[in-house]
Design an enzyme around this catalytic site. Structure first.
Site, mmCIF file in Angstrom:
data_model
loop_
_atom_site.group_PDB
_atom_site.id
_atom_site.type_symbol
_atom_site.label_atom_id
_atom_site.label_comp_id
_atom_site.label_asym_id
_atom_site.label_seq_id
_atom_site.Cartn_x
_atom_site.Cartn_y
_atom_site.Cartn_z
ATOM 1 N N SER A 220 0.835 -1.204 0.000
ATOM 2 C CA SER A 220 0.000 0.000 0.000
ATOM 3 C C SER A 220 0.866 1.247 0.000
ATOM 4 C CB SER A 220 -0.877 0.000 1.263
ATOM 5 O OG SER A 220 -1.433 1.281 1.496
ATOM 6 N N TYR B 151 -1.645 -0.577 10.999
ATOM 7 C CA TYR B 151 -1.947 -1.200 9.698
ATOM 8 C C TYR B 151 -0.787 -0.961 8.738
ATOM 9 C CZ TYR B 151 -3.336 -1.253 4.864
ATOM 10 O OH TYR B 151 -3.341 -1.462 3.519
ATOM 11 N N LYS C 217 2.208 -3.556 6.803
ATOM 12 C CA LYS C 217 2.597 -3.601 5.390
ATOM 13 C C LYS C 217 4.106 -3.393 5.260
ATOM 14 C CE LYS C 217 -1.437 -4.220 3.417
ATOM 15 N NZ LYS C 217 -1.755 -5.492 2.743
#
Ligand code: WQD
Length: 345
Positions: A124, A148, A152
């Site tokens: 992302s 989050y 990643k």
């Protein structure tokens, strides 16, 4: 030889599965339906008139995962499965770390055991943290501003280390900017649980009458109209980027990151205006304070994907808004209730 798609029932996963099936790939989909609906799998079959194998398993269930590899001839894996709500990750970080990172380690460990070393990972643009400028290229500094995003970033590092330990791995890290829109049929689309965090599903739920008004987070950013600017990309363009990445991992070795964006930024109000033009519906909105953690401007330099993958986004903001509305108006309640779908293989 089949392609294993983890999280294939989800928003980006389902659109990528449609593209893979339409391009003749044999698919195995695994999903635990924690953030998706079995109905999307039925609709993938209806759109493509193609079948695929499906296993309802969690990546944390190592035994079930091994069974999938032991009973199928897998050539490569596209790994979407993971929790992705920024705000939620702040409140339950351990759940995010366990689910996203342990799940990925399980997957890679089982891949290694069965000699499957071709992997496309759903990363992302969030790994760029709070970038100082745009356009953003892949060599920009990486950082995370929430659990989050940290999952990643950590997974990207884990995959880099995996390649260093064994140069037979072939890994592509795809850094998505802001995926929006839906398949032109309106049969599959973005189906967020509860109140949408992201802009486009929020706008489309206002348009369909599920939500009253859009709150615009910040009107004093240094942008064209004071509202946040992002690089929105049609989910079908994102899907085609995965097919190019799949070809890359099958025919080469190494670890490479690629931005999947259009290279063009649009403000919140520009998106609202475009959506109103495509839907013919006035979207009521109210300016409110900035959302903590938001950056003013974030858009990609997608030239590396163009040069190295032979991929560029083909659809513009008009198609993105048209297709987002087409999905929402045909599915006011998304996939509605979880339906009992016969997915027996
Ligand atoms: C876009 C713009 C908001 C909602 C997020 C995640 C990122 C990635 C993509 C997973 C911003 C504004 C939004 C609303 C608003 N997800 N906005 N009112 O924040 O760029 O990225 O989704 O990888 O990790 O952070 O997307 O759609 O939330 O916001 O004004 O109700 O819309 O301020 O300018 P974002 P977004």
């Amino acid at each position: 030889m089949a392609i294993l798609v983890t999280g294939g029932a989800g928003y980006i996963g389902s659109h990528t599965c449609v593209e893979l099936l339409n391009n003749g790939y044999e698919l195995i989909i695994i999903d635990n339906f924690s953030n998706s609906n079995p109905e999307s799998l039925r609709r993938i079959k209806e759109i493509t008139n193609k079948d695929f194998y499906f296993y309802e398993i969690d990546l944390l269930d190592r035994i079930a995962l091994e069974e999938v590899f032991a009973t199928n001839n897998i050539e490569a894996v596209i790994h979407f499965a993971g929790l992705k709500a920024v705000g939620e990750s702040v409140s339950i970080p351990l759940h995010y770390y366990h689910n996203n990172i342990t799940g990925t380690i399980n997957l890679c460990d089982v891949m290694k055991k069965y000699g499957v070393k071709n992997l496309v990972f759903s990363s992302s643009a969030t790994v760029y943290g709070m970038p100082d400028s745009s356009p953003i290229s892949e060599d920009f500094p990486l950082s995370a501003t929430n659990p989050y995003g940290r999952t990643k970033l950590m997974i990207e590092d884990i995959l880099q280390d995996l390649f260093v330990s064994d140069n037979n791995w072939s890994i592509v890290l795809l850094r998505y900017f802001n995926p929006i829109g839906a398949h032109e049929s309106g049969m599959i689309g973005e189906n967020p649980n509860g109140i949408p965090n992201n802009l486009m599903p929020y706008i489309s739920q206002v348009a369909v009458g599920k939500l009253d008004e859009l709150k615009v987070f910040g009107s004093d950013y240094p942008t064209v109209d004071g509202t946040g600017v992002r690089d929105y990309i049609h989910v079908l363009d994102l899907a085609s980027g995965h097919l190019k990445a799949l070809e890359k991992v099958i025919f080469s070795k190494g670890v490479e990151a690629y931005n999947l964006g259009t290279g063009t930024g649009y403000s919140v109000l520009e998106i609202v205006a475009a959506f109103e033009r495509e839907s013919g519906i006035k979207i009521s909105y109210r300016m409110v304070d900035r959302r903590p953690g938001d950056v003013a401007i974030c858009y990609s330099d997608p030239s590396k994907a163009k040069i190295k993958l032979g991929w560029t986004a083909q659809r513009g903001i008009k198609e993105m808004c048209r297709d987002a509305w087409n999905w929402q108006k045909k599915n006011p309640n998304g996939y509605s209730n979880k339906t009992e779908v016969d997915l027996s293989n």
